[in-house]
Scaffold this motif. Structure first.
Motif, short mmCIF file in Angstrom:
data_model
loop_
_atom_site.label_atom_id
_atom_site.label_comp_id
_atom_site.label_asym_id
_atom_site.label_seq_id
_atom_site.Cartn_x
_atom_site.Cartn_y
_atom_site.Cartn_z
N VAL A 249 0.80 -1.20 0.02
CA VAL A 249 -0.31 -0.31 -0.12
C VAL A 249 1.17 1.09 0.34
O VAL A 249 2.15 1.35 1.03
CB VAL A 249 -0.85 -0.13 1.35
CG1 VAL A 249 -1.74 1.23 0.69
CG2 VAL A 249 -2.04 -1.53 1.60
N VAL B 16 -1.72 -1.40 -4.23
CA VAL B 16 -2.75 -0.35 -4.13
C VAL B 16 -1.50 0.74 -3.42
O VAL B 16 -1.33 1.23 -2.95
CB VAL B 16 -3.87 -0.27 -2.34
CG1 VAL B 16 -5.04 0.93 -2.37
CG2 VAL B 16 -4.37 -1.51 -2.88
N LYS C 265 -4.47 -1.04 -8.23
CA LYS C 265 -5.74 0.18 -7.66
C LYS C 265 -5.31 1.69 -7.15
O LYS C 265 -4.46 1.50 -6.50
CB LYS C 265 -6.39 -0.79 -6.38
CG LYS C 265 -7.48 -2.33 -6.95
CD LYS C 265 -8.04 -2.74 -5.33
CE LYS C 265 -8.35 -3.63 -6.31
NZ LYS C 265 -8.51 -4.96 -5.14
N ILE D 241 -6.15 4.60 -5.84
CA ILE D 241 -7.02 5.83 -5.40
C ILE D 241 -6.52 7.01 -5.03
O ILE D 241 -5.87 7.30 -4.74
CB ILE D 241 -7.15 4.74 -3.53
CG1 ILE D 241 -7.20 3.03 -3.55
CG2 ILE D 241 -7.89 5.21 -2.37
CD1 ILE D 241 -8.71 2.45 -3.46
N SER E 158 -8.66 0.82 2.20
CA SER E 158 -8.80 0.01 1.10
C SER E 158 -8.57 -1.36 1.64
O SER E 158 -7.99 -2.09 0.73
CB SER E 158 -8.05 0.92 0.26
OG SER E 158 -8.71 2.83 0.21
N SER F 73 -9.32 -4.72 0.54
CA SER F 73 -7.72 -5.49 -0.50
C SER F 73 -7.87 -7.10 0.09
O SER F 73 -7.64 -7.99 -0.69
CB SER F 73 -7.49 -4.25 -0.51
OG SER F 73 -8.00 -3.33 -1.46
N VAL G 290 -12.26 0.59 -3.14
CA VAL G 290 -12.06 -0.41 -3.54
C VAL G 290 -13.27 -1.46 -4.39
O VAL G 290 -12.59 -1.71 -5.43
CB VAL G 290 -11.24 -1.15 -2.74
CG1 VAL G 290 -10.89 -2.79 -2.61
CG2 VAL G 290 -10.33 -0.31 -2.14
#
Length: 198
Positions: free
Chosen positions: A73, A94, A127, A129, A151, A155, A190
């Motif tokens: 992340v 992410v 992903k 964001i 998120s 996930s 997400v």
């Protein structure tokens, strides 16, 4: 089976707080958890990474080896690429759609190649964001980290843990409602991305 999550960003983005909330939540859910932090001049906009490993059995080391992370992340776009070597081939990424020049880029050590970064993130099926934008919409840029935590939780399918209770117990009282909203926003983002890519 041990799961490994790496949270990376630039000093001052709240990476460590998000890691601590994640660790507390996992521990309260009965997992064995190990967390380690690496601050690279974190107070001055340096690179920061935090590693969280958890399992229903014993976790013996807090350190994620190269190619061992189930998820990265990243609180800042370029930081995602800096730590990619830690990601498993099937790992998830992410990324906060946010540019923040670290000390390395400001002093000219690294060039910020935004187009290359974006195309690499696309190749990784990351992903993306808009946590910074959503935090501004909530009225406080500082909750960007809790949006990213939401998120991450969605996930990694960790929604069964009572995260709102964790936030209540570990955030200053006047910011509890705001942080709970931010967490929900992160989970929703997400879900929206997942629906859009089906």
């Amino acid at each position: 089976m041990t799961k490994s999550i790496m949270l990376v960003g630039v000093g001052g983005q709240g990476t460590i707080l998000a890691s601590k909330l994640l660790t507390i939540g996992l521990m309260e859910a009965g997992y064995d958890v190990k967390m380690s932090e690496i601050h690279g001049m974190s107070q001055r906009g340096g690179s920061v990474s935090s590693q969280v490993r958890y399992s229903e059995d014993n976790v013996y080391s807090p350190v994620i080896e190269i190619g061992g992370a189930d998820m990265i992340v990243s609180f800042e776009k370029m930081e995602a690429l800096r730590y990619l070597k830690y990601l498993k081939p099937e790992g998830k990424v992410v990324v906060n759609n946010y540019r923040l020049n670290s000390v390395s880029t400001l002093v000219g050590k690294f060039e910020y190649k935004e187009e290359e970064i974006d195309s690499e993130l696309k190749r990784l099926n990351a992903k993306i964001i808009d946590a910074a934008k959503k935090a501004e919409e909530l009225g406080n840029a500082k909750v960007m980290n809790v949006i990213l935590l939401g998120s991450l939780v969605k996930s990694m399918k960790l929604e069964k843990i009572d995260w709102e209770d964790i936030i209540r117990k570990n955030v200053k009282e006047k910011f509890i409602d705001l942080n709970i909203k931010a967490f929900r926003v992160g989970m929703d983002l997400v879900e929206e991305i997942s629906k859009a890519t089906v």
